[in-house]
Design an enzyme around this catalytic site. Structure first.
Site, short mmCIF file in Angstrom:
data_model
loop_
_atom_site.label_atom_id
_atom_site.label_comp_id
_atom_site.label_asym_id
_atom_site.label_seq_id
_atom_site.Cartn_x
_atom_site.Cartn_y
_atom_site.Cartn_z
N GLU A 94 0.85 -1.19 0.00
CA GLU A 94 0.00 0.00 0.00
C GLU A 94 0.89 1.24 0.00
OE1 GLU A 94 -2.54 2.48 -0.44
OE2 GLU A 94 -3.57 0.59 -0.07
N ASP A 144 -8.99 1.28 -8.53
CA ASP A 144 -9.56 2.46 -9.17
C ASP A 144 -10.00 2.09 -10.58
OD1 ASP A 144 -10.04 4.95 -10.43
OD2 ASP A 144 -8.62 5.94 -9.09
N LYS A 148 -13.52 7.02 -16.92
CA LYS A 148 -13.53 7.77 -18.19
C LYS A 148 -12.70 7.02 -19.23
CE LYS A 148 -14.16 12.36 -16.16
NZ LYS A 148 -13.59 13.72 -16.04
#
EC number: 2.1.1.33
Length: 239
Positions: A94, A144, A148
């Site tokens: 992370e 994520d 778009k």
């Protein structure tokens, strides 16, 4: 949540060309507890790229099946999995320090001896620190989606990433991905269907039910009540 840096190799030199970063590093504010955990617990439970190639027996004191999660967010689910499966060793990667601090707090509170974390760039850790053919499972949960179309190139799940993961998995090892974006699920399936060396555990081009080892998150339960879907993909590395 940490995402990957998509990369390709220069056809002439064979060197990795770092192109499109698929995570944005926004350093959130650390709580006092997270800061204290980073200061006091990191030396015990943190892993560094400068340590070089990981020696699991040295780190964990045993040779057990190893699970790697890329981008564990605040770490609750990863800690829950480690607590539920003490016969496996878990490694998280992370990049966001608040999440790492939160995971360290979970490790201490639950007394977990089978969980360690990197706070670093996943591609560099995979390349420099994770031995080939060493992982029983690689987990990528809710990355994520870059919804778009012009940003689809930033998505972590690309052929080069899959090839890297395939190298790190042991024969019979599992790549487990989950997303709540249908378009991204379709993209994942398209990439995996074309990937060499993997078999879909649900059958050709089929999604899998959520396996028992992946905890259902509060966000996921809320989404299901609103009619939102979640798609799991389980692919096994062929021997």
């Amino acid at each position: 949540m940490l995402d990957f840096i998509n990369h390709d190799k220069d056809p002439e030199t064979g060197k990795v060309m770092r192109k499109v970063r698929s995570f944005v590093l926004r350093e959130g504010r650390l709580t006092a507890g997270q800061r204290n955990a980073l200061d006091t617990l990191w030396p015990r439970f943190g892993l560094e790229r400068d340590q070089g190639m990981l020696n699991p027996e040295s780190v964990f004191g045993r040779d057990a099946p190893r699970v790697l999660e890329i981008g564990y967010g605040m770490g609750q689910s990863l800690a829950q999995m480690a607590a539920a499966d003490p016969d496996k060793d878990f490694i998280g990667i992370e990049v966001h320090r608040p999440g790492v601090g939160a995971l360290l707090m979970e490790i201490e509170q639950q007394g977990l001896s089978n969980l360690r974390s990197y706070c670093d760039d996943a591609v560099e850790i995979l390349e420099l620190c994770i031995p080939d053919n060493s992982l029983a499972r690689v987990q990528l949960y809710f990355p994520d989606p870059w919804h778009k179309k012009k940003h689809h190139k930033r998505r972590i799940v690309q052929p080069a990433w899959v090839a890297l993961v395939q190298r790190k998995l042991q024969p019979g090892g599992i790549l487990h991905m989950a997303t709540d974006w249908e378009n991204y699920a379709e993209h994942m399936m398209e990439v995996m269907d074309a990937a060499a060396g993997f078999s879909n555990l649900a059958g050709p081009s089929a999604f899998s039910p959520r396996p028992s080892w992946r905890p259902e998150t509060k966000f996921e339960r809320r989404g299901e009540k609103l009619g939102h879907g979640v798609w799991d993909l389980l692919f096994e590395k062929r021997a």
